[in-house]
Design a protein around this motif. Structure first.
Motif, mmCIF file in Angstrom:
data_model
loop_
_atom_site.group_PDB
_atom_site.id
_atom_site.type_symbol
_atom_site.label_atom_id
_atom_site.label_comp_id
_atom_site.label_asym_id
_atom_site.label_seq_id
_atom_site.Cartn_x
_atom_site.Cartn_y
_atom_site.Cartn_z
ATOM 1 N N GLU A 56 0.828 -1.199 0.000
ATOM 2 C CA GLU A 56 0.000 0.000 0.000
ATOM 3 C C GLU A 56 0.874 1.267 0.000
ATOM 4 O O GLU A 56 1.772 1.425 0.828
ATOM 5 N N GLY A 57 0.621 2.107 -0.984
ATOM 6 C CA GLY A 57 1.350 3.379 -1.040
ATOM 7 C C GLY A 57 2.619 3.324 -1.884
ATOM 8 O O GLY A 57 3.200 4.353 -2.193
ATOM 9 N N THR A 58 3.064 2.108 -2.255
ATOM 10 C CA THR A 58 4.229 1.987 -3.122
ATOM 11 C C THR A 58 3.749 1.648 -4.533
ATOM 12 O O THR A 58 3.361 0.504 -4.821
ATOM 13 N N TRP A 59 3.780 2.651 -5.378
ATOM 14 C CA TRP A 59 3.224 2.475 -6.725
ATOM 15 C C TRP A 59 4.295 1.993 -7.695
ATOM 16 O O TRP A 59 5.380 2.564 -7.767
ATOM 17 N N ILE A 60 3.989 0.926 -8.395
ATOM 18 C CA ILE A 60 4.917 0.424 -9.414
ATOM 19 C C ILE A 60 4.178 0.247 -10.750
ATOM 20 O O ILE A 60 2.973 -0.002 -10.780
ATOM 21 N N TRP A 61 4.932 0.398 -11.819
ATOM 22 C CA TRP A 61 4.392 0.195 -13.162
ATOM 23 C C TRP A 61 4.408 -1.296 -13.497
ATOM 24 O O TRP A 61 5.157 -2.060 -12.888
ATOM 25 N N VAL A 62 3.630 -1.665 -14.505
ATOM 26 C CA VAL A 62 3.558 -3.074 -14.892
ATOM 27 C C VAL A 62 4.898 -3.609 -15.407
ATOM 28 O O VAL A 62 5.106 -4.821 -15.461
ATOM 29 N N ASP A 63 5.819 -2.724 -15.781
ATOM 30 C CA ASP A 63 7.136 -3.202 -16.215
ATOM 31 C C ASP A 63 8.110 -3.295 -15.036
ATOM 32 O O ASP A 63 9.304 -3.547 -15.229
ATOM 33 N N GLY A 64 7.612 -3.063 -13.809
ATOM 34 C CA GLY A 64 8.434 -3.240 -12.621
ATOM 35 C C GLY A 64 9.124 -1.971 -12.128
ATOM 36 O O GLY A 64 9.679 -1.968 -11.028
ATOM 37 N N THR A 65 9.083 -0.920 -12.908
ATOM 38 C CA THR A 65 9.738 0.317 -12.480
ATOM 39 C C THR A 65 8.848 1.063 -11.490
ATOM 40 O O THR A 65 7.622 1.002 -11.570
ATOM 41 N N PRO A 66 9.491 1.765 -10.529
ATOM 42 C CA PRO A 66 8.691 2.525 -9.564
ATOM 43 C C PRO A 66 8.048 3.743 -10.223
ATOM 44 O O PRO A 66 8.603 4.300 -11.175
ATOM 45 N N VAL A 67 6.892 4.138 -9.729
ATOM 46 C CA VAL A 67 6.223 5.336 -10.232
ATOM 47 C C VAL A 67 6.880 6.553 -9.587
ATOM 48 O O VAL A 67 6.955 6.635 -8.364
ATOM 49 N N ASP A 68 7.383 7.427 -10.421
ATOM 50 C CA ASP A 68 7.992 8.650 -9.912
ATOM 51 C C ASP A 68 6.874 9.632 -9.550
ATOM 52 O O ASP A 68 6.386 10.382 -10.392
#
Ligand SMILES: [Ca+2]
Ligand SMILES: [Ca+2]
Length: 208
Positions: free
Chosen positions: A146-158
């Motif tokens: 919860e609260g850690t957003w990641i993209w479907v390619d595994g990279t973190p959401v800036d």
């Protein structure tokens, strides 16, 4: 009638003889009309038509081959354009659905299209994608943590580089683990939303 016909026939004989002797200047119209026998004329029409057809077909073949091979010629230009119905921005193609599905259903559709839900890497990409739908799923989730957003390619959401809609993400209604992109009055930008809600979605695939 029959007299006329006979005289025509005798003309033919004379003319054929003349032709054999002198392959000469063009005779006048009337002679042209009667000179070759009807059979010969039919034959020449057929030959001519066939010739024309050959030329036509050759032209078609060449232009077809050009059209088909030209894009494939230079390696790099092989897939320079997006499939029909997809939008191009930078080196990516985007599909914006008209249907509505859950986040997982949307992702499934993208995978079937040889793509995935969009990964937004820059403000420019976000700006380009804004405005196509009031709400469209994008490829980010904080399901794992919860609260850690990641993209479907595994990279973190800036989170700082991209624009979130006002007050988002807010984890409303007991947690919203999937991301969408809003274009609504006073609500423009990324938002966290209930994954099972049905929404439009955006797929992305790269050109090469
Ligand atoms: Ca992207
Ligand atoms: Ca939210």
């Amino acid at each position: 009638m029959s007299v006329f016909f006979q005289s025509n026939e005798s003309d033919v004989h004379i003319e054929v003889g003349e032709y054999q002797e002198f392959p000469k200047a063009a005779p006048d119209d009337a002679v042209i009309e009667t000179s070759p026998s009807p059979k010969l004329r039919h034959l020449s029409v057929v030959v001519l038509s066939f010739g024309l057809l050959c030329v036509l077909q050759g032209t078609l073949n060449i232009s077809l081959r050009l059209a088909l091979t030209e894009p494939a010629d230079g390696g790099e230009t092989e897939e320079e354009t997006c499939p029909p119905g997809w939008l191009m921005f930078g080196t990516s193609c985007y599909y914006i659905s008209s249907q509505r599905r859950s986040w997982d259903g949307s992702r499934q559709d993208c995978v079937q299209r040889d793509a995935d839900l969009v990964v937004i890497d820059s403000r420019q990409e976000q700006a380009f994608l804004t405005g196509f739908a009031m709400a469209a799923w994008v490829g980010m989730t904080d399901r794992e943590e919860e609260g850690t957003w990641i993209w479907v390619d595994g990279t973190p959401v800036d989170k700082d580089r991209l624009q979130w809609a006002f007050g988002q993400p807010d984890g409303a209604f007991g947690g919203e683990d999937c991301g969408d992109l809003r274009t609504m009055l006073n609500f423009i930008g990324l938002n966290d939303f209930n994954c099972s809600a049905r929404s439009q979605w955006i797929c992305e695939k790269t050109l090469w």
